[in-house]
Design an enzyme around this catalytic site. Structure first.
Site, PDB file in Angstrom:
ATOM      1  N   ASN A  13     -78.954  18.052 -27.840  1.00 36.78           N
ATOM      2  CA  ASN A  13     -77.802  17.831 -28.702  1.00 36.78           C
ATOM      3  C   ASN A  13     -77.666  18.990 -29.688  1.00 36.78           C
ATOM      4  O   ASN A  13     -78.642  19.586 -30.126  1.00 36.78           O
ATOM      5  CB  ASN A  13     -77.862  16.470 -29.404  1.00 36.78           C
ATOM      6  CG  ASN A  13     -79.086  16.245 -30.260  1.00 36.78           C
ATOM      7  OD1 ASN A  13     -80.203  16.615 -29.899  1.00 36.78           O
ATOM      8  ND2 ASN A  13     -78.889  15.625 -31.413  1.00 36.78           N
TER       9      ASN A  13
ATOM     10  N   ASN B 134     -72.779  19.520 -35.434  1.00 38.42           N
ATOM     11  CA  ASN B 134     -71.879  20.393 -36.167  1.00 38.42           C
ATOM     12  C   ASN B 134     -71.487  19.668 -37.441  1.00 38.42           C
ATOM     13  O   ASN B 134     -71.357  18.437 -37.431  1.00 38.42           O
ATOM     14  CB  ASN B 134     -70.654  20.683 -35.291  1.00 38.42           C
ATOM     15  CG  ASN B 134     -69.764  21.735 -35.867  1.00 38.42           C
ATOM     16  OD1 ASN B 134     -69.060  21.496 -36.832  1.00 38.42           O
ATOM     17  ND2 ASN B 134     -69.781  22.913 -35.266  1.00 38.42           N
TER      18      ASN B 134
ATOM     19  N   CYS C 209     -73.444  16.381 -27.056  1.00 38.79           N
ATOM     20  CA  CYS C 209     -74.565  15.533 -26.656  1.00 38.79           C
ATOM     21  C   CYS C 209     -75.465  16.285 -25.684  1.00 38.79           C
ATOM     22  O   CYS C 209     -75.021  17.192 -24.964  1.00 38.79           O
ATOM     23  CB  CYS C 209     -74.061  14.268 -25.980  1.00 38.79           C
ATOM     24  SG  CYS C 209     -73.125  13.172 -27.060  1.00 38.79           S
TER      25      CYS C 209
ATOM     26  N   GLU D 290     -76.714  15.192 -22.901  1.00 37.61           N
ATOM     27  CA  GLU D 290     -76.277  14.963 -21.523  1.00 37.61           C
ATOM     28  C   GLU D 290     -75.157  15.925 -21.145  1.00 37.61           C
ATOM     29  O   GLU D 290     -75.127  16.460 -20.037  1.00 37.61           O
ATOM     30  CB  GLU D 290     -75.794  13.520 -21.333  1.00 37.61           C
ATOM     31  CG  GLU D 290     -76.855  12.488 -21.607  1.00 37.61           C
ATOM     32  CD  GLU D 290     -76.896  12.013 -23.066  1.00 37.61           C
ATOM     33  OE1 GLU D 290     -77.317  10.869 -23.290  1.00 37.61           O
ATOM     34  OE2 GLU D 290     -76.517  12.775 -23.982  1.00 37.61           O
TER      35      GLU D 290
END
EC number: 3.5.4.5
Length: 137
Positions: A45, A48, A56, A58
């Site tokens: 991840n 910001n 993420c 993933e």
């Protein structure tokens, strides 16, 4: 199809989780997936200050797979340090859906190992995907 090497996915997710950029939540996540050719791709991840534009783990792993030429997720492992198993968020479930089959394993792990195992269908039942589009109409 042979069972994916979850030890390799765990090792890759552990390594990339250490590089996560999570200064706001302090919730580092690593993800690793294996593609149709056996390649392992990992992502972490990246937060910001403007929360909606973070990425993420993933999504990072999927982007790495696509950049390397992969097109099909055979399995994905998500690793985070949490009291309960961490599964992909809703948006990432849909991202995974774009490149995976309903029976694709999605494994939740903590620093000490695997905590839970699901299929994409269990986490995103009756989902919408590429086959719903009519091509050439």
């Amino acid at each position: 199809m042979t069972e994916p090497d979850f030890d390799a996915l765990f090792a890759a997710a552990t390594a990339v989780r250490a590089r996560a950029h999570a200064p706001y939540s302090s919730f580092a996540v690593g993800a690793a997936l294996v593609d149709d050719a056996g390649g392992v791709h990992a992502g972490c991840n990246v937060e910001n200050a403007a929360y909606p534009v973070g990425t993420c783990a993933e999504a990072g792993a999927i982007a790495a797979m696509i950049a390397a030429g992969g097109r099909q997720i055979r399995a994905i492992l998500v690793l985070a340090d949490s009291p309960a198993p961490v599964t992909p968020c809703g948006a990432c479930r849909q991202r995974i859906r774009e490149f995976a089959r309903p029976d694709t394993p999605i494994v939740s792990a903590g620093p000490d190992g695997v905590r839970a195992r699901y299929t994409l269908e269990q986490l995103l039942p009756a989902s919408f995907g590429p086959e719903h589009f009519v091509h050439g109409a």
